[in-house]
Design a protein around this motif. Structure first.
Motif, PDB file in Angstrom:
ATOM      1  N   ARG A 112       0.837  -1.206   0.000  1.00 51.12           N
ATOM      2  CA  ARG A 112       0.000   0.000   0.000  1.00 51.12           C
ATOM      3  C   ARG A 112       0.871   1.255   0.000  1.00 51.12           C
ATOM      4  O   ARG A 112       0.630   2.184  -0.746  1.00 51.12           O
ATOM      5  CB  ARG A 112      -0.934   0.016   1.205  1.00 51.12           C
ATOM      6  CG  ARG A 112      -1.824   1.261   1.220  1.00 51.12           C
ATOM      7  CD  ARG A 112      -2.641   1.399   2.486  1.00 51.12           C
ATOM      8  NE  ARG A 112      -3.426   0.248   2.800  1.00 51.12           N
ATOM      9  CZ  ARG A 112      -4.688   0.048   2.400  1.00 51.12           C
ATOM     10  NH1 ARG A 112      -5.275   0.943   1.641  1.00 51.12           N
ATOM     11  NH2 ARG A 112      -5.333  -1.032   2.754  1.00 51.12           N
ATOM     12  N   SER A 113       1.914   1.277   0.854  1.00 50.13           N
ATOM     13  CA  SER A 113       2.705   2.505   0.983  1.00 50.13           C
ATOM     14  C   SER A 113       4.188   2.315   0.675  1.00 50.13           C
ATOM     15  O   SER A 113       4.958   3.253   0.812  1.00 50.13           O
ATOM     16  CB  SER A 113       2.551   3.070   2.397  1.00 50.13           C
ATOM     17  OG  SER A 113       3.037   2.143   3.351  1.00 50.13           O
ATOM     18  N   TRP A 114       4.609   1.145   0.263  1.00 53.06           N
ATOM     19  CA  TRP A 114       6.010   0.926  -0.082  1.00 53.06           C
ATOM     20  C   TRP A 114       6.121   0.440  -1.520  1.00 53.06           C
ATOM     21  O   TRP A 114       5.235  -0.202  -2.047  1.00 53.06           O
ATOM     22  CB  TRP A 114       6.701  -0.034   0.895  1.00 53.06           C
ATOM     23  CG  TRP A 114       5.936  -1.264   1.276  1.00 53.06           C
ATOM     24  CD1 TRP A 114       5.080  -1.404   2.331  1.00 53.06           C
ATOM     25  CD2 TRP A 114       5.943  -2.531   0.610  1.00 53.06           C
ATOM     26  NE1 TRP A 114       4.563  -2.671   2.352  1.00 53.06           N
ATOM     27  CE2 TRP A 114       5.075  -3.386   1.314  1.00 53.06           C
ATOM     28  CE3 TRP A 114       6.590  -3.023  -0.519  1.00 53.06           C
ATOM     29  CZ2 TRP A 114       4.840  -4.695   0.931  1.00 53.06           C
ATOM     30  CZ3 TRP A 114       6.360  -4.336  -0.896  1.00 53.06           C
ATOM     31  CH2 TRP A 114       5.499  -5.157  -0.169  1.00 53.06           C
ATOM     32  N   GLY A 115       7.230   0.807  -2.136  1.00 50.96           N
ATOM     33  CA  GLY A 115       7.436   0.533  -3.556  1.00 50.96           C
ATOM     34  C   GLY A 115       7.912  -0.881  -3.830  1.00 50.96           C
ATOM     35  O   GLY A 115       8.034  -1.710  -2.928  1.00 50.96           O
ATOM     36  N   PHE A 116       8.196  -1.145  -5.102  1.00 56.84           N
ATOM     37  CA  PHE A 116       8.582  -2.485  -5.531  1.00 56.84           C
ATOM     38  C   PHE A 116       9.763  -3.014  -4.736  1.00 56.84           C
ATOM     39  O   PHE A 116      10.768  -2.337  -4.568  1.00 56.84           O
ATOM     40  CB  PHE A 116       8.928  -2.484  -7.024  1.00 56.84           C
ATOM     41  CG  PHE A 116       7.725  -2.437  -7.903  1.00 56.84           C
ATOM     42  CD1 PHE A 116       6.942  -3.564  -8.092  1.00 56.84           C
ATOM     43  CD2 PHE A 116       7.354  -1.263  -8.527  1.00 56.84           C
ATOM     44  CE1 PHE A 116       5.821  -3.531  -8.901  1.00 56.84           C
ATOM     45  CE2 PHE A 116       6.238  -1.215  -9.342  1.00 56.84           C
ATOM     46  CZ  PHE A 116       5.466  -2.358  -9.526  1.00 56.84           C
ATOM     47  N   ARG A 117       9.602  -4.237  -4.272  1.00 55.11           N
ATOM     48  CA  ARG A 117      10.637  -4.927  -3.505  1.00 55.11           C
ATOM     49  C   ARG A 117      10.599  -6.408  -3.855  1.00 55.11           C
ATOM     50  O   ARG A 117       9.539  -6.959  -4.140  1.00 55.11           O
ATOM     51  CB  ARG A 117      10.385  -4.828  -1.994  1.00 55.11           C
ATOM     52  CG  ARG A 117      10.416  -3.457  -1.406  1.00 55.11           C
ATOM     53  CD  ARG A 117      11.850  -2.960  -1.265  1.00 55.11           C
ATOM     54  NE  ARG A 117      11.956  -1.736  -0.509  1.00 55.11           N
ATOM     55  CZ  ARG A 117      11.762  -0.531  -0.992  1.00 55.11           C
ATOM     56  NH1 ARG A 117      11.398  -0.381  -2.231  1.00 55.11           N
ATOM     57  NH2 ARG A 117      11.923   0.532  -0.253  1.00 55.11           N
ATOM     58  N   ALA A 136       2.107  -8.228   4.884  1.00 54.37           N
ATOM     59  CA  ALA A 136       3.062  -7.220   4.420  1.00 54.37           C
ATOM     60  C   ALA A 136       2.401  -6.012   3.771  1.00 54.37           C
ATOM     61  O   ALA A 136       2.927  -4.902   3.842  1.00 54.37           O
ATOM     62  CB  ALA A 136       4.034  -7.847   3.428  1.00 54.37           C
ATOM     63  N   TYR A 137       1.248  -6.197   3.160  1.00 60.52           N
ATOM     64  CA  TYR A 137       0.615  -5.153   2.352  1.00 60.52           C
ATOM     65  C   TYR A 137       0.443  -3.838   3.100  1.00 60.52           C
ATOM     66  O   TYR A 137       0.762  -2.779   2.585  1.00 60.52           O
ATOM     67  CB  TYR A 137      -0.736  -5.672   1.846  1.00 60.52           C
ATOM     68  CG  TYR A 137      -1.598  -4.625   1.190  1.00 60.52           C
ATOM     69  CD1 TYR A 137      -1.248  -4.076  -0.029  1.00 60.52           C
ATOM     70  CD2 TYR A 137      -2.768  -4.180   1.804  1.00 60.52           C
ATOM     71  CE1 TYR A 137      -2.042  -3.114  -0.638  1.00 60.52           C
ATOM     72  CE2 TYR A 137      -3.572  -3.224   1.199  1.00 60.52           C
ATOM     73  CZ  TYR A 137      -3.208  -2.693  -0.016  1.00 60.52           C
ATOM     74  OH  TYR A 137      -3.986  -1.751  -0.610  1.00 60.52           O
TER      75      TYR A 137
END
Length: 112
Positions: free
Chosen positions: A10-15, A103-104
């Motif tokens: 939701r609030s973190w980019g591609f990992r 994690a989302y």
């Protein structure tokens, strides 16, 4: 079975949330998805790997309202067992769905 998984929350980019061994997963990822970087859904077999991309089965989006996609590079037995996007969702998603549910919404991305 080898599973490399790249997504965002939701609030973190591609990992990379999963990657095999200690190697850098970016090279295998770029090779697997070469030429289909912008496609919303992907199933592509090349050599001994499968590139698989599908939208989040639960319809989750990031804070900007963009649909979340899940990218996988499959090798080994799993790669031979998956022959379509639909098979990929039914075989691969159950392996990661609980992990992603936690994690989302996390404020910080999990590490691979």
């Amino acid at each position: 079975m080898s599973l490399t998984w790249l997504t965002r929350g939701r609030s973190w980019g591609f990992r990379f949330l999963r990657r095999p061994g200690d190697s850098d997963p970016l090279v295998a990822y770029e090779q697997a998805f070469s030429g289909c970087e912008d496609d919303q859904e992907v199933f592509r077999r090349s050599h001994d790997a499968v590139a698989l991309r599908f939208p989040d089965p639960e319809g989750r989006k990031d804070e900007a309202g963009r649909p979340i996609a899940h990218d996988f590079v499959l090798t080994g037995t799993l790669a031979t067992e998956v022959n379509s996007i639909e098979e990929g969702i039914s075989r691969v998603w159950p392996l990661v769905q609980d992990e992603y549910a936690q994690a989302y919404d996390a404020a910080t991305p999990p590490s691979a």
